[in-house]
Design an enzyme around this catalytic site. Structure first.
Site, PDB file in Angstrom:
ATOM      1  CE  LYS A  60      35.099  42.257  18.117  1.00 42.94           C
ATOM      2  NZ  LYS A  60      34.550  40.798  18.074  1.00 42.94           N
ATOM      3  CG  ASP A 104      36.517  35.957  15.483  1.00 39.15           C
ATOM      4  OD1 ASP A 104      36.469  37.371  14.667  1.00 39.15           O
ATOM      5  OD2 ASP A 104      35.486  35.726  16.134  1.00 39.15           O
ATOM      6  CG  MET A 147      36.303  35.144  26.704  1.00 38.51           C
ATOM      7  SD  MET A 147      35.068  36.228  25.966  1.00 38.51           S
ATOM      8  CE  MET A 147      33.533  35.587  26.552  1.00 38.51           C
TER       9      MET A 147
HETATM   10  C1  LIG Z   1      34.919  34.857  22.591  1.00 32.57           C
HETATM   11  S1  LIG Z   1      34.839  33.133  23.672  1.00 32.57           S
HETATM   12  C2  LIG Z   1      34.342  32.563  22.144  1.00 32.57           C
HETATM   13  C3  LIG Z   1      33.845  31.057  22.526  1.00 32.57           C
HETATM   14  C4  LIG Z   1      33.695  29.975  21.349  1.00 32.57           C
HETATM   15  N1  LIG Z   1      32.592  30.888  20.529  1.00 32.57           N
HETATM   16  C5  LIG Z   1      33.261  28.837  21.558  1.00 32.57           C
HETATM   17  O1  LIG Z   1      32.349  28.243  21.388  1.00 32.57           O
HETATM   18  O2  LIG Z   1      34.345  27.795  21.927  1.00 32.57           O
HETATM   19  C6  LIG Z   1      36.662  33.046  23.751  1.00 32.57           C
HETATM   20  C7  LIG Z   1      36.896  32.118  24.798  1.00 32.57           C
HETATM   21  O3  LIG Z   1      36.502  30.717  24.416  1.00 32.57           O
HETATM   22  C8  LIG Z   1      37.640  29.965  25.165  1.00 32.57           C
HETATM   23  N2  LIG Z   1      38.386  29.022  24.148  1.00 32.57           N
HETATM   24  C9  LIG Z   1      37.983  29.101  22.963  1.00 32.57           C
HETATM   25  N3  LIG Z   1      38.922  27.958  22.212  1.00 32.57           N
HETATM   26  C10 LIG Z   1      39.653  27.691  23.303  1.00 32.57           C
HETATM   27  C11 LIG Z   1      40.711  26.559  23.214  1.00 32.57           C
HETATM   28  N4  LIG Z   1      41.066  26.157  22.044  1.00 32.57           N
HETATM   29  N5  LIG Z   1      41.348  26.365  24.181  1.00 32.57           N
HETATM   30  C12 LIG Z   1      41.167  27.104  25.342  1.00 32.57           C
HETATM   31  N6  LIG Z   1      40.117  27.901  25.548  1.00 32.57           N
HETATM   32  C13 LIG Z   1      39.662  28.250  24.575  1.00 32.57           C
HETATM   33  C14 LIG Z   1      38.465  30.764  25.926  1.00 32.57           C
HETATM   34  O4  LIG Z   1      38.110  30.686  27.247  1.00 32.57           O
HETATM   35  C15 LIG Z   1      38.473  32.018  25.206  1.00 32.57           C
HETATM   36  O5  LIG Z   1      38.748  33.236  26.211  1.00 32.57           O
END
Ligand SMILES: C[S@@+](CC[C@H](N)C(=O)[O-])C[C@H]1O[C@@H](n2cnc3c(N)ncnc32)[C@H](O)[C@@H]1O
Length: 250
Positions: free
Chosen positions: A56, A34, A167
């Site tokens: 995506k 991803d 998100m």
């Molecule tokens: C589709 S969700 C996936 C979450 C992921 N599975 C997790 O456990 O972290 C994606 C969201 O996770 C958050 N996110 C993931 N990695 C991040 C990072 N390194 N810094 C800030 N936000 C992050 C943001 O809110 C982003 O829009």
């Protein structure tokens, strides 16, 4: 017989990957990853493995999701070690469980490897613990994606000590307005942590009332609650330099 490993890539930094994830990447024949998976993590993939970027794009999510499922099956027919690599933990949003179900229903061998979720790790490494005795006795992790027209569902979220929204950047004004409508004070501290755990990390601290006007980019974790105020005391002790030698683990 091939196995499809649905693997959590952690929140960004490669040394926040699990040892099992690093070992599987070192044996991978094909990896579908991803957008949030960092270049640093991809460097751990076995040289010569097929690499497929399947992030995506806004407006094409369903089409890309169908492509991912087809590609996973195609790779499983051709390879032994197939990895579906997802940011954070693979079962926290991001449709990991849907992919697991799809593959299980078709008889594929699937292994899930948990990852460190950004929901807890990103605030923590920015000096914001999601719980703290006497300040926050619980937390909830919710998606900001499903705001439109369902403010009512957020009534319960307004009462959670620490609310972590993934998100949520694009709808931050709506989220804040909704929580305030359900009784959360406009002066409640809020933090947005952009690109958490990476060299591009940026932290914006504001209040619920100020959230709509805050200058924030994506990806970011939004943390709402009194724990945000602890950041001033804890941020310097967040352990950024504790990097281990990955080669010694795999
Ligand atoms: C589709 S969700 C996936 C979450 C992921 N599975 C997790 O456990 O972290 C994606 C969201 O996770 C958050 N996110 C993931 N990695 C991040 C990072 N390194 N810094 C800030 N936000 C992050 C943001 O809110 C982003 O829009």
């Amino acid at each position: 017989m091939s196995t499809i490993h649905i693997v959590g890539a952690g929140p960004g930094r490669a040394d926040l990957l699990t040892v099992r994830a690093a070992r599987i990447l070192a044996r991978a024949d094909a990896v579908l990853y991803d957008r949030l998976v960092s270049a640093e993590v991809l460097e751990l993939v076995r040289p010569g493995a097929e690499l497929h970027a399947v992030g995506k794009e806004e407006g094409r999510q369903e089409e890309i999701q169908r492509h991912i499922l087809e590609l996973l099956e195609d790779c499983a027919r051709r390879h032994e070690v197939v990895v579906r690599l997802k940011g954070g933990d693979p079962m926290v949003f991001g449709r990991g469980a849907e992919e697991w179900l799809h593959l299980a229903e078709r008889g594929y061998a699937v292994e899930v490897v948990p990852g460190i979720s950004s929901a807890v790790a990103v605030p923590e490494l920015a000096g914001i613990p999601v719980t703290f005795r006497g300040v926050a006795g619980g937390f909830a992790v919710v998606t900001g994606n499903r705001m439109a027209g369902c403010c009512q569902e957020w009534e319960a979220y307004a009462r959670v000590d620490t609310l972590v929204v993934l998100m949520g950047v694009g709808r931050r004004a709506e989220i804040a307005a909704c929580l305030m409508r359900h009784g959360r004070g406009g002066d409640t501290p809020v933090a947005f942590i952009e690109n958490g755990t990476t060299p591009e990390e940026r932290v914006v601290v504001t209040t619920l009332a100020g959230s709509g006007g805050a200058d924030v980019g994506t990806p970011a974790v939004m943390v709402i609650g009194e724990v945000v105020a602890l950041r001033g005391k804890l941020a310097d002790a967040a352990g950024r330099d504790a990097v281990v030698d990955l080669a010694s683990l795999v």
